[in-house]
Structures are given as C-alpha cells and as structure tokens.
Enzyme design. Structure first.
Site, PDB file in Angstrom:
ATOM      1  N   SER A 328       0.803  -1.229   0.000  1.00 31.18           N
ATOM      2  CA  SER A 328       0.000   0.000   0.000  1.00 31.18           C
ATOM      3  C   SER A 328       0.835   1.277   0.000  1.00 31.18           C
ATOM      4  CB  SER A 328      -0.937   0.006   1.213  1.00 31.18           C
ATOM      5  OG  SER A 328      -1.919  -1.011   1.079  1.00 31.18           O
ATOM      6  N   ASP A 352     -17.355   1.463  -2.003  1.00 26.91           N
ATOM      7  CA  ASP A 352     -16.540   0.269  -1.774  1.00 26.91           C
ATOM      8  C   ASP A 352     -17.333  -0.781  -1.006  1.00 26.91           C
ATOM      9  OD1 ASP A 352     -14.593  -1.615  -1.212  1.00 26.91           O
ATOM     10  OD2 ASP A 352     -13.745  -0.461   0.444  1.00 26.91           O
ATOM     11  N   ASP A 365     -10.970  -6.406  -0.733  1.00 26.10           N
ATOM     12  CA  ASP A 365     -10.393  -5.333   0.060  1.00 26.10           C
ATOM     13  C   ASP A 365      -9.965  -5.924   1.398  1.00 26.10           C
ATOM     14  OD1 ASP A 365     -10.618  -2.013  -0.001  1.00 26.10           O
ATOM     15  OD2 ASP A 365     -10.473  -2.877   2.006  1.00 26.10           O
ATOM     16  N   HIS A 371     -15.305   0.050   2.778  1.00 23.30           N
ATOM     17  CA  HIS A 371     -15.162   1.344   3.434  1.00 23.30           C
ATOM     18  C   HIS A 371     -16.311   2.296   3.124  1.00 23.30           C
ATOM     19  CE1 HIS A 371     -11.009  -0.225   3.301  1.00 23.30           C
ATOM     20  NE2 HIS A 371     -10.785   0.520   4.362  1.00 23.30           N
ATOM     21  N   CYS A 384      -7.681   2.113   1.209  1.00 28.17           N
ATOM     22  CA  CYS A 384      -8.754   1.355   0.561  1.00 28.17           C
ATOM     23  C   CYS A 384      -8.242   0.669  -0.709  1.00 28.17           C
ATOM     24  CB  CYS A 384      -9.911   2.292   0.226  1.00 28.17           C
ATOM     25  SG  CYS A 384     -11.239   1.505  -0.704  1.00 28.17           S
TER      26      CYS A 384
END
Length: 677
Positions: A328, A352, A365, A371, A384
């Site tokens: 990430s 999401d 996810d 989210h 996310c």
C-alpha cells in the site's frame, strides 16, 4: 743410402702453416675486439642499466589506506600496524608442510591458519611471501626471532591492517577489503593504474571500500636499495614516500544507523533514509549484517560457512539488492498519477463494498464489508484497496509504468556503490522481453488490477522507494542518491563535495503535490499510523504497507499464526518530515512482520525523533519496538548525544592498539556528535 731433402719445398710449407696460424690468431683477436666494441659502445646504455638494476633493488612502499568517517567525524574505517609471520615457498629448505609443523612448535598455528595459507598458495606464486599467522603479539615475535636461524624462507613483517571500529554496524554500506585474487590482479594489470598497485596485496571488495577504491588506495612510493651479489641490502640510495589515500566523509549519521539496527534487533529487513534536499543518504540499513573485520585477513572456513549458508542471508545487502512488493505504500504514487493524468479528482468518490469484480475474479479489500463511500483522501488515509483496483483498471499498465519510471521505481538510481539491482516496474513491453514462451508474453487485463495496490509484478528496492518518496516530499525535485559526502585530498587538504547532483524536476502541479502531502499527513493523524505518531511535536506524512509473500486462496482468510514465519506478509512504511519543509524521507521493510503500522511505523517514529528532536528511545521502548508492540514512547527518551556508539567485536589486538592511524584527531568528540543536515 743418402736421403735427399727438398729444403725449399719444406720451408714453403712451413711458411704457409705459419701464415694460416697467424691469420687464425688475428681473426680471433678481431672477434674479441668486435665483441668488445659491441658491448662497450653499441650495447653500453642497455648493459649499464642492467648492471645498475642488479646492484640496485627498487622496492615499492605501500600507502596507508584513507580513512572513512561519518558526517559527524566518527571514524568508521582506519588502519593499524601489526606483525605477520610469512613464508616464501621458493626459499624453504624443507617442504611447506614440514616448515609449518616446525613453526607450530614455536608459534601457535591453528588449522584455520593452515587452510588459509593453502588457499593463498594456490592463488599466488611460489616466490611470493604469504602469511601463515597475522597479528602476532610481542611474545610470539620474540620467540620466533630467537629461533630465526632454523627457518630460512620464513620472516616476520610489519604490515598495516584495516580496522572497522564499530564492528557490524553499517557493514553493508562500508564494505571491507581483502586480498587481491587472480581475476582482480589480471583486471588491474590491464589498467593504467597497474604500477600504483605494485606491492599492494589488498583491495576494496564491497560497499564504499570497493566503489571509492581509487580515492582510498593512495599513491605507492618506492625506495632504491643497493644490494650485494647475494641480495643483502647495503644502503638506501633514495626513496619516494608513499602518499596515503584520501579521507572520505560519508553522508551517513552513524548514530542514526546504529539506532535503526538496534531497533530491528534480530528481525530481517532494510531501511533507507534520504535528505530530500540534496540526495544525501542518512541511514542505509540492511539486517542482519556481518562483521567486516572477519574478511580483512581472509575469513576462516567456519565463519564463511556460517555467513554463506545462513537462512537469514546476512551477506545480502537488502537495501541495495533486496526487492519487495511495495504494497500500500504504492497508493500515494498511484493517486498522484491519477491527478496528473486527469483520471481522478480529489472529490471523485467510489462506493466500496469490500471487493472489486473483474471478469469472474473477485479482488478483495482488506476491510471486510468495505469502506463505503471513498474519495481520494480517504483512499490513502484508510488504505482502501478497492479504490486502487478501479484506478489501476482505468489507468492501464503502460500508463502506470510511464508515470512511475521518472520517479526511479524499477530503475537504477546511480547510487555510489556497486551491485544495485533494478527490480521490476511492469509494462507490456517488459513482459514480452521477460518471458520466452509466446503465451507468457501476453499481458492480460486481470494482471493490471493488483498492480494498483503494489502487488503483482511490482518489486522495488527500499532505495528506490525512499528516492521516490523524497521526490514526492520535494514536489518533484530529484537528486542522485549519495552515500559519500566529501573527499579530502591528503596532500592539499582540499575538500571536494560529491553529493547534491540534481536531476530534471518532474512536471507536477503544486496543488496535486499539496493534496498528496495532506493525505499522507492524514495517515499519521487519523489513519493507519495515527497511534504511532500521537503526540509528535512535528508534522509528518507517511503511508503504511503490507506486502504478500505468498498468494492466499480465493476463499481463504489470511492467518499469520497458521503460516510459516518466512511466508508471512512483509511490513512496510514510507514517510517524510517535517511536512512543510521536509528534511528526511525514508522507506523501510521488516520482513515477514505483518502490518506496517505495528512493525515498521514505530521505527520511523524513532528515526524522526532522533533527527528532528535529538532524542534517543529508552531501552524499554527499543525492546518493545523489536517485539512489534511499541506505538508511542513508553519510557524516558534520552539525549541522543549521550548514548554511546556500539563497540567493535574483537578488532584491535592489545599490542597494536597504540598504532592506530589516528587521522581523525580533529573530528568532533563522539559525545557532541549531532545530526546537522
């Protein structure tokens, strides 16, 4: 009966023989005269030179190797003198084995000494002097001297040895020196610098020692000695002193380096910290590391086996050669690409649900249930995945490649040590070149999706990630990363700066960069690293990352306890500080440690506290950080200048300690050494 003799005929014959003999004698004298003229006139200069060479021996004087210091004047590599016991095989009266056995009765010679000598003898020549024992103490020197007459071809020599006072600390970046092998000797002989290596037996093998060999080696001197026909020295005719190597000052803050290595403990990983204002590298950590002193005089078989066969790979420079998926930590770069290429606005949001369908494959996810509504700011702060699955699909692999390449991701940075690897920044062209089979060369659209969250084919070094993070911190200005800061000429004392070479700025809009800064700051205030940076008196931007090591099945849930330790996820963190005027940018990975917020971000907090506040964590907090339990300081922080540097592990023998080449006398006291970028 009277014999009649022809007197005239006999006289004629005698005259002929006499004339022939005289002619032969004259011819011989003519040959001698011609030879004399040839030697005394025609060949006079050449033979005079040879005669002089037989009378005079020219001996090389090996120069002292230059010192290596950190940015605050702390000595990282110096020299000391010690005695060695050396054997010249061609001069021995007995066999090598018999001679060594006899020597063992006078001086302690271990099996490892015999193995090393055998290896050196195989690599060297019969007439070369080879060490059987190094670093003799005074008692050993005295014992051998008393029995010197028993060992023709064996002698004691005084030699300079390289010393690394801090032992394992910063070993990968400093490197080490070792004996010149046959391949290196052949390479040197083909260069113009070959005469400068006459008499030199050691050369830089790794790290700074290798890449700055020409600066550190110095200039070889010589002395002319008049000798007898038997080779015994009579007197010194003239000498030209050797010029020691130049002093090399690194950009590294060795206290910071030692702190990070201590915080890692026994864990594996890498950290690179860069000053984004000039590209100077402040810390260049690879764990585990090794003691470079083991290599100076030839490493023994036991230590080599332990290092070379260790599952932890302590000889691997993870900061330079270790490639990892960025996880990430890739998301801020993706967001900046979306803004620059006009694929997203900061306000544009997605819904999401906790997954992204592409074809018949479900990309999940990390947050079950998703989210909810996610704009760009929340996509970075809350990390996310779904947001970046969709963004990667919209951008496409080649657009991502073309944006990331100028950042230095998947590219050689040009750092000033050898051995850097490129990593992989995938594209359709890359895949065609990387695979042989036609069906493997095709890029499939589904392969693009995981690239958005720093997985898939993406693999970068921590050096590349730190360099890219520094570019984001400065708004697009990049520099060539440098470990060395300046070189001081030994003779003139002139100092030459070697860092700070700027590259072409990246064409980013200031408002886009400001937004990314704001979002990365949000990570430390309300996002994944908020607990770690709670109470920090400075503002910083950061991004946590977790990178998969092995793929998890479609219907499986990641459970670290159920997976072998070396198959667990890597923990990553990238950051810069202070937010408004960045003075440091870093990237780090803790291998198989899980979440970046728990294992990596606390180390980054300690780095910033040290550089920006001059504070060193307590022993209690260091221990907690090693366990991955520390969030904010839990003990009394110490003034960084009062914390002693780690000592070396068995470096100088007592007899040689006083002979250290102390060219660092003018350096600041260790207790006053502080980071001053």
């Amino acid at each position: 009966m009277t014999e009649l003799r022809d007197i005239e005929r006999e006289l004629g014959s005698f005259r002929m023989r006499l004339f022939a003999a005289a002619a032969f004698v004259l011819f011989c004298f003519g040959l001698l005269a011609a030879r004399l003229v040839y030697l005394q006139v025609v060949k006079h200069d050449e033979l005079a030179t040879q005669a002089e060479a037989n009378r005079i021996a020219v001996l090389p004087i090996v120069p002292n190797r230059g010192l290596i210091l950190d940015r605050n004047g702390v000595v990282l590599a110096d020299n000391y003198s010690a005695y060695t016991l050396e054997i010249t095989p061609s001069k021995l009266a007995a066999s090598v084995e018999e001679t060594i056995d006899a020597l063992a009765g006078v001086i302690d010679i271990q099996p490892r000494d015999r193995k090393r000598f055998k290896r050196l003898a195989e690599e060297g020549k019969n007439f070369e002097s080879l060490p059987i024992r190094s670093r003799l103490n005074d008692d050993e020197v005295a014992r051998f001297t008393a029995q010197r007459f028993r060992f023709p071809g064996v002698e004691i020599k005084a030699r300079l040895f390289r010393n690394y006072p801090l032992g394992e600390t910063a070993s990968h970046l400093i490197g080490y020196i070792g004996r010149i092998n046959q391949a290196e000797k052949a390479a040197i002989d083909e260069t113009e610098d070959a005469p400068n290596y006459r008499g030199t037996e050691y050369i830089g093998k790794l790290g700074i020692e290798q890449s700055y060999e020409s600066e550190l080696h110095g200039t070889t001197g010589f002395e002319e000695i008049e000798t007898t026909a038997g080779g015994r020295a009579v007197r010194r005719l003239q000498s030209n002193a050797a010029i020691p190597g130049n002093k090399l000052t690194l950009a590294i803050d060795i206290r910071l380096q030692a702190l990070v290595e201590e915080l890692y403990g026994e864990r594996r990983g890498a950290l690179v910290a860069i000053d984004p204002r000039n590209g100077e590298i402040l810390a260049f950590v690879s764990k585990p590391n090794f003691d470079p002193n083991l290599f100076v005089d030839g490493i023994d078989a036991e230590n080599w086996k332990a290092l070379n066969e260790s599952i932890d790979k302590p000889l691997l420079n993870r900061a330079l050669r270790g490639t990892y998926p960025p996880g990430s930590t890739y998301k801020p770069f993706m967001a900046l690409a979306a803004l620059t290429l006009g694929k997203r606005t900061p306000q544009q949001a997605i819904s999401d649900p906790g997954y992204f369908w592409f074809g018949n494959h479900k990309f999940r996810d990390d947050k079950e249930g998703g989210h909810g509504a996610v704009d760009m700011y929340r996509s970075i702060v809350q990390s996310c995945d779904t947001y970046y699955y969709t963004l990667a699909n919209d951008l496409g692999v080649d657009a991502m490649h073309d944006f990331m390449k100028p950042l230095g991701l998947g590219q050689l940075t040009g750092i000033d040590i050898h051995g850097e690897v490129r990593g992989v920044l995938p594209s359709t062209a890359w895949k065609k070149a990387a695979y042989r089979k036609k069906e493997q060369q095709k890029w499939y659209a589904g392969e693009t999706i995981s690239l958005g969250i720093g997985q898939g084919y993406n693999t970068f070094t921590m050096l590349q990630l730190a360099d890219a993070t520094a570019a984001v911190a400065t708004g697009g200005q990049r520099y060539v990363p440098r470990l060395a800061r300046e070189i001081e000429d030994f003779e003139t004392r002139a100092q030459r700066r070697v860092s700070g070479r700027a590259l072409e700025p990246l064409p980013w809009k200031p408002e886009h960069v400001a937004f990314i800064h704001q979002a990365m700051h949000g990570v430390t205030q309300e996002g994944t690293s908020a607990r770690v940076f709670a109470g920090a008196p400075y503002k910083t931007g950061g991004k946590t990352g977790t990178a998969q090591v092995i793929a998890i099945g479609k219907d499986e849930k990641y459970d670290a306890k159920a997976i072998d330790e070396r198959h667990r996820d890597h923990a990553l963190y990238t950051a810069f500080a202070p937010l408004d005027e960045p003075r440091i940018a870093l990237a780090m990975v803790v291998e198989n440690a899980g979440f970046g917020a728990a294992a990596a971000a606390p180390i980054a907090r300690r780095v910033f506290d040290y550089l920006l506040l001059g504070k060193y964590p307590s022993e209690e907090d260091i221990a907690a950080t090693r366990r991955g339990q520390s969030t904010v300081p839990i003990g009394a922080q110490r003034d960084a200048a009062t914390v002693p540097l780690p000592g070396a592990s068995a470096t100088l023998p007592p007899a040689a300690a006083a002979d250290v080449v102390a060219a660092s006398a003018s350096a600041p006291a260790l207790a006053q050494a502080r980071q001053q970028p």
